[in-house]
Write an enzyme that holds these catalytic residues in place. Sequence first.
Site, short mmCIF file in Angstrom:
data_model
loop_
_atom_site.label_atom_id
_atom_site.label_comp_id
_atom_site.label_asym_id
_atom_site.label_seq_id
_atom_site.Cartn_x
_atom_site.Cartn_y
_atom_site.Cartn_z
N ASN A 10 -12.28 -20.06 11.29
CA ASN A 10 -11.89 -19.46 12.57
C ASN A 10 -10.87 -20.40 13.21
OD1 ASN A 10 -11.63 -18.44 15.12
ND2 ASN A 10 -13.76 -18.78 15.73
N LYS A 12 -9.22 -19.96 15.84
CA LYS A 12 -9.19 -19.86 17.31
C LYS A 12 -7.73 -19.78 17.78
CE LYS A 12 -13.65 -22.10 17.34
NZ LYS A 12 -14.67 -22.87 18.05
N HIS A 95 -18.13 -13.88 19.35
CA HIS A 95 -18.09 -15.34 19.32
C HIS A 95 -18.48 -15.86 20.70
CE1 HIS A 95 -16.66 -19.45 19.09
NE2 HIS A 95 -16.70 -19.31 17.77
N GLU A 97 -17.31 -18.09 22.47
CA GLU A 97 -16.18 -18.30 23.39
C GLU A 97 -15.74 -16.99 24.03
OE1 GLU A 97 -13.80 -20.47 20.56
OE2 GLU A 97 -15.23 -22.12 20.70
N GLU A 163 -24.28 -19.49 15.30
CA GLU A 163 -23.51 -20.59 15.86
C GLU A 163 -24.17 -21.08 17.14
OE1 GLU A 163 -19.22 -20.52 14.27
OE2 GLU A 163 -19.23 -19.36 16.10
N GLY A 169 -17.70 -27.34 18.35
CA GLY A 169 -16.67 -28.26 18.81
C GLY A 169 -17.19 -29.56 19.40
N SER A 208 -19.48 -27.26 14.21
CA SER A 208 -19.22 -28.63 13.76
C SER A 208 -19.47 -28.84 12.27
CB SER A 208 -20.02 -29.64 14.60
OG SER A 208 -19.58 -29.61 15.94
#
Length: 246
Positions: A10, A12, A95, A97, A163, A169, A208
């Site tokens: 991904n 992003k 996701h 985010e 996730e 991250g 991560s």
Amino acid sequence: MARRPLVAGNWKMHGLQSASGEFDKIVAGARSLPGVELMVCPPATLIAGFAAAARGSSVLIGAQDCHALASGAYTGDISAEMLKDAGAAAVIVGHSERRHYHGETDATVRAKALAAKRAGLLAIVCVGETRAERDTGRAAAVVRAALDGSVPDDLVDFVVAYEPVWAIGTGLTPTPADVGDMHRVIREWLGSRPGKAGERTRILYGGSVTTANAKELLAVDNVDGALVGGASLKAQDFLAIARAYR
Ligand code: 13P
């Protein structure tokens, strides 16, 4: 039932046209990884170019989001049909985010997963708990509820990406035992669905994943691949993570 591992990157909001060189390296590297399905989910602006560059290879292109409707007066949005038309084979929906920065609810994610199905895209449905939810012992319940709300009843071909929000991250990851526990919860949830979803649906771990921890995390039972963020931007690292399956 043997499930073919899927390692998806991904990207992003990273990548200009000049990133095509890095993508070409992934396509070249995929030839020596026949046992693993490789997917790159670049920004929408790169989908058509990457799809053209991947033609004739086994590398799949995914999108990072889609609108629920096929077309309409939705300035700035992109439909699942448009992504398919540009060469995508899959789309990530829900996701964290998107859920966090764009206020997407389970209902939104469910509608987007249905759009993926309508357009003939594989939906990669993301779920995961926050740190506070894990610390208060609610992680499994939160993930089950997100699956209930985000996965349409009649969705057959899809992938679940677990996730944990706190692992994205941050360089932090759950222990392999915790990953195994959650993937078992998800496998059980899939088992309650009609058809063969329980056996055939792949469950990816994301958060991560690096070259350093891929082998350990991807060896866990019911981990059928990875959804890789930062480490997928470098072809060498992304391929090294996929090689963890050899
Ligand atoms: P990182 O691998 O950068 O933690 O991102 C994970 C992720 O969000 C993939 O979708």
